[in-house]
Write an enzyme that holds these catalytic residues in place. Sequence first.
Site, PDB file in Angstrom:
ATOM      1  N   ARG A  35      63.942   6.092 -13.757  1.00  0.00           N
ATOM      2  CA  ARG A  35      63.174   5.621 -14.915  1.00  0.00           C
ATOM      3  C   ARG A  35      62.977   6.777 -15.893  1.00  0.00           C
ATOM      4  NH1 ARG A  35      59.405   1.130 -14.223  1.00  0.00           N
ATOM      5  NH2 ARG A  35      59.498   1.050 -11.965  1.00  0.00           N
ATOM      6  N   SER A  36      62.723   6.478 -17.164  1.00  0.00           N
ATOM      7  CA  SER A  36      62.572   7.587 -18.121  1.00  0.00           C
ATOM      8  C   SER A  36      61.203   8.266 -18.017  1.00  0.00           C
ATOM      9  CB  SER A  36      62.800   7.074 -19.546  1.00  0.00           C
ATOM     10  OG  SER A  36      61.868   6.047 -19.809  1.00  0.00           O
ATOM     11  N   ILE A 272      55.415 -14.330  -6.568  1.00  0.00           N
ATOM     12  CA  ILE A 272      55.373 -14.829  -5.185  1.00  0.00           C
ATOM     13  C   ILE A 272      55.566 -13.689  -4.177  1.00  0.00           C
ATOM     14  CG2 ILE A 272      56.132 -17.160  -5.810  1.00  0.00           C
ATOM     15  CD1 ILE A 272      58.930 -16.246  -4.603  1.00  0.00           C
ATOM     16  N   HIS A 445      18.432   3.019  -5.696  1.00  0.00           N
ATOM     17  CA  HIS A 445      17.911   1.799  -6.297  1.00  0.00           C
ATOM     18  C   HIS A 445      17.717   2.014  -7.791  1.00  0.00           C
ATOM     19  CE1 HIS A 445      15.562  -1.836  -6.825  1.00  0.00           C
ATOM     20  NE2 HIS A 445      14.675  -1.123  -7.519  1.00  0.00           N
TER      21      HIS A 445
HETATM   22  P1  FAD Z   1      57.167   2.507  -6.823  1.00  0.00           P
HETATM   23  O1  FAD Z   1      55.901   2.745  -7.512  1.00  0.00           O
HETATM   24  O2  FAD Z   1      57.864   1.205  -7.022  1.00  0.00           O
HETATM   25  O3  FAD Z   1      58.133   3.697  -7.262  1.00  0.00           O
HETATM   26  C1  FAD Z   1      59.467   3.752  -6.886  1.00  0.00           C
HETATM   27  C2  FAD Z   1      60.217   4.496  -7.957  1.00  0.00           C
HETATM   28  O4  FAD Z   1      61.518   4.786  -7.438  1.00  0.00           O
HETATM   29  C3  FAD Z   1      60.458   3.690  -9.237  1.00  0.00           C
HETATM   30  O5  FAD Z   1      59.969   4.404 -10.341  1.00  0.00           O
HETATM   31  C4  FAD Z   1      61.966   3.524  -9.319  1.00  0.00           C
HETATM   32  O6  FAD Z   1      62.463   3.622 -10.642  1.00  0.00           O
HETATM   33  C5  FAD Z   1      62.451   4.698  -8.498  1.00  0.00           C
HETATM   34  N1  FAD Z   1      63.758   4.500  -7.869  1.00  0.00           N
HETATM   35  C6  FAD Z   1      64.185   3.429  -7.131  1.00  0.00           C
HETATM   36  N2  FAD Z   1      65.440   3.653  -6.670  1.00  0.00           N
HETATM   37  C7  FAD Z   1      65.802   4.872  -7.138  1.00  0.00           C
HETATM   38  C8  FAD Z   1      66.971   5.643  -7.011  1.00  0.00           C
HETATM   39  N3  FAD Z   1      68.015   5.244  -6.284  1.00  0.00           N
HETATM   40  N4  FAD Z   1      67.020   6.831  -7.646  1.00  0.00           N
HETATM   41  C9  FAD Z   1      65.963   7.268  -8.396  1.00  0.00           C
HETATM   42  N5  FAD Z   1      64.829   6.587  -8.539  1.00  0.00           N
HETATM   43  C10 FAD Z   1      64.751   5.410  -7.910  1.00  0.00           C
HETATM   44  N6  FAD Z   1      48.686  -1.335  -6.043  1.00  0.00           N
HETATM   45  C11 FAD Z   1      47.422  -0.912  -5.898  1.00  0.00           C
HETATM   46  O7  FAD Z   1      47.120  -0.203  -4.929  1.00  0.00           O
HETATM   47  N7  FAD Z   1      46.455  -1.232  -6.809  1.00  0.00           N
HETATM   48  C12 FAD Z   1      46.721  -2.007  -7.883  1.00  0.00           C
HETATM   49  O8  FAD Z   1      45.825  -2.276  -8.689  1.00  0.00           O
HETATM   50  C13 FAD Z   1      48.039  -2.485  -8.058  1.00  0.00           C
HETATM   51  N8  FAD Z   1      48.360  -3.248  -9.117  1.00  0.00           N
HETATM   52  C14 FAD Z   1      49.648  -3.674  -9.276  1.00  0.00           C
HETATM   53  C15 FAD Z   1      49.945  -4.486 -10.368  1.00  0.00           C
HETATM   54  C16 FAD Z   1      51.231  -4.949 -10.558  1.00  0.00           C
HETATM   55  C17 FAD Z   1      51.533  -5.820 -11.751  1.00  0.00           C
HETATM   56  C18 FAD Z   1      52.254  -4.573  -9.646  1.00  0.00           C
HETATM   57  C19 FAD Z   1      53.663  -5.037  -9.850  1.00  0.00           C
HETATM   58  C20 FAD Z   1      51.969  -3.764  -8.560  1.00  0.00           C
HETATM   59  C21 FAD Z   1      50.664  -3.318  -8.357  1.00  0.00           C
HETATM   60  N9  FAD Z   1      50.311  -2.523  -7.263  1.00  0.00           N
HETATM   61  C22 FAD Z   1      49.020  -2.119  -7.100  1.00  0.00           C
HETATM   62  C23 FAD Z   1      51.310  -2.115  -6.264  1.00  0.00           C
HETATM   63  C24 FAD Z   1      51.765  -0.664  -6.527  1.00  0.00           C
HETATM   64  O9  FAD Z   1      52.284  -0.581  -7.827  1.00  0.00           O
HETATM   65  C25 FAD Z   1      52.810  -0.262  -5.501  1.00  0.00           C
HETATM   66  O10 FAD Z   1      52.306  -0.479  -4.201  1.00  0.00           O
HETATM   67  C26 FAD Z   1      53.172   1.205  -5.643  1.00  0.00           C
HETATM   68  O11 FAD Z   1      53.666   1.477  -6.927  1.00  0.00           O
HETATM   69  C27 FAD Z   1      54.218   1.592  -4.604  1.00  0.00           C
HETATM   70  O12 FAD Z   1      54.575   2.928  -4.759  1.00  0.00           O
HETATM   71  P2  FAD Z   1      56.003   3.462  -4.320  1.00  0.00           P
HETATM   72  O13 FAD Z   1      56.032   4.907  -4.660  1.00  0.00           O
HETATM   73  O14 FAD Z   1      56.311   3.046  -2.949  1.00  0.00           O
HETATM   74  O15 FAD Z   1      57.047   2.669  -5.247  1.00  0.00           O
HETATM   75  P1  NAI Z   2      51.193 -11.668  -3.052  1.00  0.00           P
HETATM   76  O1  NAI Z   2      51.854 -11.526  -1.757  1.00  0.00           O
HETATM   77  O2  NAI Z   2      49.859 -11.065  -3.278  1.00  0.00           O
HETATM   78  O3  NAI Z   2      51.024 -13.220  -3.408  1.00  0.00           O
HETATM   79  C1  NAI Z   2      52.101 -14.094  -3.472  1.00  0.00           C
HETATM   80  C2  NAI Z   2      51.589 -15.513  -3.385  1.00  0.00           C
HETATM   81  O4  NAI Z   2      52.661 -16.383  -3.679  1.00  0.00           O
HETATM   82  C3  NAI Z   2      51.074 -15.878  -1.996  1.00  0.00           C
HETATM   83  O5  NAI Z   2      49.848 -16.542  -2.120  1.00  0.00           O
HETATM   84  C4  NAI Z   2      52.164 -16.779  -1.456  1.00  0.00           C
HETATM   85  O6  NAI Z   2      51.695 -17.734  -0.529  1.00  0.00           O
HETATM   86  C5  NAI Z   2      52.661 -17.432  -2.723  1.00  0.00           C
HETATM   87  N1  NAI Z   2      54.014 -17.978  -2.674  1.00  0.00           N
HETATM   88  C6  NAI Z   2      55.089 -17.492  -2.022  1.00  0.00           C
HETATM   89  N2  NAI Z   2      56.164 -18.265  -2.250  1.00  0.00           N
HETATM   90  C7  NAI Z   2      55.753 -19.253  -3.069  1.00  0.00           C
HETATM   91  C8  NAI Z   2      56.408 -20.352  -3.687  1.00  0.00           C
HETATM   92  N3  NAI Z   2      57.699 -20.571  -3.501  1.00  0.00           N
HETATM   93  N4  NAI Z   2      55.687 -21.173  -4.480  1.00  0.00           N
HETATM   94  C9  NAI Z   2      54.364 -20.963  -4.689  1.00  0.00           C
HETATM   95  N5  NAI Z   2      53.695 -19.921  -4.128  1.00  0.00           N
HETATM   96  C10 NAI Z   2      54.390 -19.079  -3.344  1.00  0.00           C
HETATM   97  O7  NAI Z   2      52.263 -11.144  -4.121  1.00  0.00           O
HETATM   98  P2  NAI Z   2      52.135 -10.778  -5.667  1.00  0.00           P
HETATM   99  O8  NAI Z   2      50.907 -11.361  -6.243  1.00  0.00           O
HETATM  100  O9  NAI Z   2      53.448 -11.095  -6.256  1.00  0.00           O
HETATM  101  O10 NAI Z   2      51.967  -9.208  -5.616  1.00  0.00           O
HETATM  102  C11 NAI Z   2      52.989  -8.389  -5.018  1.00  0.00           C
HETATM  103  C12 NAI Z   2      52.422  -7.161  -4.410  1.00  0.00           C
HETATM  104  O11 NAI Z   2      51.895  -6.296  -5.389  1.00  0.00           O
HETATM  105  C13 NAI Z   2      51.321  -7.489  -3.430  1.00  0.00           C
HETATM  106  O12 NAI Z   2      51.801  -7.196  -2.148  1.00  0.00           O
HETATM  107  C14 NAI Z   2      50.197  -6.598  -3.776  1.00  0.00           C
HETATM  108  O13 NAI Z   2      49.869  -5.796  -2.685  1.00  0.00           O
HETATM  109  C15 NAI Z   2      50.694  -5.717  -4.919  1.00  0.00           C
HETATM  110  N6  NAI Z   2      49.680  -5.781  -5.967  1.00  0.00           N
HETATM  111  C16 NAI Z   2      48.444  -5.231  -5.717  1.00  0.00           C
HETATM  112  C17 NAI Z   2      47.441  -5.323  -6.640  1.00  0.00           C
HETATM  113  C18 NAI Z   2      46.109  -4.764  -6.298  1.00  0.00           C
HETATM  114  O14 NAI Z   2      46.008  -4.012  -5.343  1.00  0.00           O
HETATM  115  N7  NAI Z   2      45.056  -5.080  -7.037  1.00  0.00           N
HETATM  116  C19 NAI Z   2      47.628  -5.961  -7.940  1.00  0.00           C
HETATM  117  C20 NAI Z   2      48.952  -6.539  -8.082  1.00  0.00           C
HETATM  118  C21 NAI Z   2      49.920  -6.420  -7.127  1.00  0.00           C
END
Ligand code: FAD
Ligand code: NAI
Length: 466
Positions: A35-36, A272, A445
């Site tokens: 990623r950039s 999902i 409190h």
């Molecule tokens: P990632 O953060 O996915 O990082 C992996 C990196 O590896 C990426 O930047 C990718 O570009 C790079 N990469 C992949 N393959 C290669 C390669 N071959 N060469 C070089 N680079 C590569 N978690 C929380 O705890 N709290 C939250 O509030 C929360 N909110 C979220 C909201 C959303 C919308 C989403 C999608 C996720 C959220 N998560 C949250 C989940 C959290 O983002 C992930 O659990 C976390 O980023 C995982 O970290 P990671 O380092 O394993 O992977």
């Molecule tokens: P999720 O696993 O939290 O929820 C997916 C939901 O989709 C489940 O309720 C599942 O039963 C349902 N589902 C699965 N297949 C389906 C189908 N075919 N039709 C309808 N419903 C279906 O996954 P989500 O919300 O996509 O998040 C992905 C990951 O990102 C999570 O594992 C979460 O840990 C992480 N994340 C964490 C956040 C946080 O910590 N606040 C915020 C956002 C993401």
Amino acid sequence: MKTYDVVIIGGGPGGYNAAIRAGQLGMSVACVEGRSTLGGTCLNVGCMPSKALLHASELYEAALGSEFANLGIEVKPTLNLAQMMKQKDESVTGLTKGIEFLFRKNKVDWIKGWGQITGPGRVNVSAENGSVTELQAKDIVIATGSEPTPLPGVTIDNQRIIDSTGALSLPSVPKHLVVIGAGVIGLELGSVWRRLGSQVTVIEYLERICPGTDEETAKTLQRALAKQGISFKLGSKVTQATASADGVSLSLEPAAGGASESLQADYVLVAIGRRPYTKGLGLENVGLETDKRGMLVNEHHRSTVPGIWVIGDVTSGPMLAHKAEDEAVACIERIAGKAHEVNYNLIPGVIYTRPELASVGKTEEQLKAEGRAYKVGKFPFTANSRAKINHETEGFAKVLADANTDEVLGVHLVGPSVSEMIGEFCVAMEFSASAEDIALTCHPHPTRSEALRQAAMNVEGMAMQI
Ligand code: FAD
Ligand code: NAI
């Protein structure tokens, strides 16, 4: 060829924290990121931009509706979506630049490009301009994260059928947003757009929202979100989605089968779940295999191939940034010959809706399935003075303690700012605290944290304020 002690592939919370810890321990370390910007999913398109929009949209709604007016603040807010997105993007840039600073501070080389393992201890990095850098290392850490799980029949085009990244940058407020999946992403981003004015329908396959969370807390959260206007269609599956220039036609039917119905939406968010990402990583070059879900297995962060380690979303466990961070530190310390364990029983989970849901440890359903005798202490936020004066009384604190030893086994909170309070119980549980330990600890409190203490007191029926 550049030689390092450790090469880390992926610059997200797993990768960047591993790189920083390795630097701190005096190892020579490179972090490969395609990623950039650094920071991975979390900083770029996950935790941080979603929380930026949750914060801004919460304030907008408070100002728009009766909440500010009830406090005696008369305003007529206008939504400037472009500015809301701009401040979110600026915050994200600040954070990703912060990781670059930390890399410089800890002597981590960021090798820009996509990494491929070409053999034991070898990684080739292909940059955008086509150049290839060859790296060699004693140890390689895979931290390549995850990507959205696709849904057959509902192809994500990021025009009208979007994933979470698309939902973080919509150009205008949808009239009707359909969310598939009542999990964390669906509820958080569904909340953002509902607050900004969308009609939001959440379609969930199961008969409940947020599978895996304590059922009572999930039901309470669902009631609160439904009261705010989100419609839930539980036990339903989408069988088809046809996108056109101005919207999407959906067919859905009961998950158990039955008559189908149709639904029109401006946008459909597919949320999902996420799946491990290992595309182009060259696993075959070293004999690494993924399981059926595409996941790399690990034992104490070691993969099945000596010298290759795996951490974060790409391996087992909850896909959470703080879990990836904990594994990063433990993995690097193990590479350095130290002993370090991640306590997988105590990884908190938070859903940043309003009210928030926060939990750690076992749910009631898990304790029942284990046949473990437990006691429950509950305390509602309606009886907490700080929550009352702030007019934020939805939800409760629930403490589950072992019936014989009083050890706290699980804590489940729905309510205001509970994300900031669950850490108290993580620390207490790490030290095997009893509910009585919390009950006897003085809390300030007036704070919402008093509800936690009262819930702990109520394990023995001793709460004094209800
Ligand atoms: P990632 O953060 O996915 O990082 C992996 C990196 O590896 C990426 O930047 C990718 O570009 C790079 N990469 C992949 N393959 C290669 C390669 N071959 N060469 C070089 N680079 C590569 N978690 C929380 O705890 N709290 C939250 O509030 C929360 N909110 C979220 C909201 C959303 C919308 C989403 C999608 C996720 C959220 N998560 C949250 C989940 C959290 O983002 C992930 O659990 C976390 O980023 C995982 O970290 P990671 O380092 O394993 O992977
Ligand atoms: P999720 O696993 O939290 O929820 C997916 C939901 O989709 C489940 O309720 C599942 O039963 C349902 N589902 C699965 N297949 C389906 C189908 N075919 N039709 C309808 N419903 C279906 O996954 P989500 O919300 O996509 O998040 C992905 C990951 O990102 C999570 O594992 C979460 O840990 C992480 N994340 C964490 C956040 C946080 O910590 N606040 C915020 C956002 C993401």
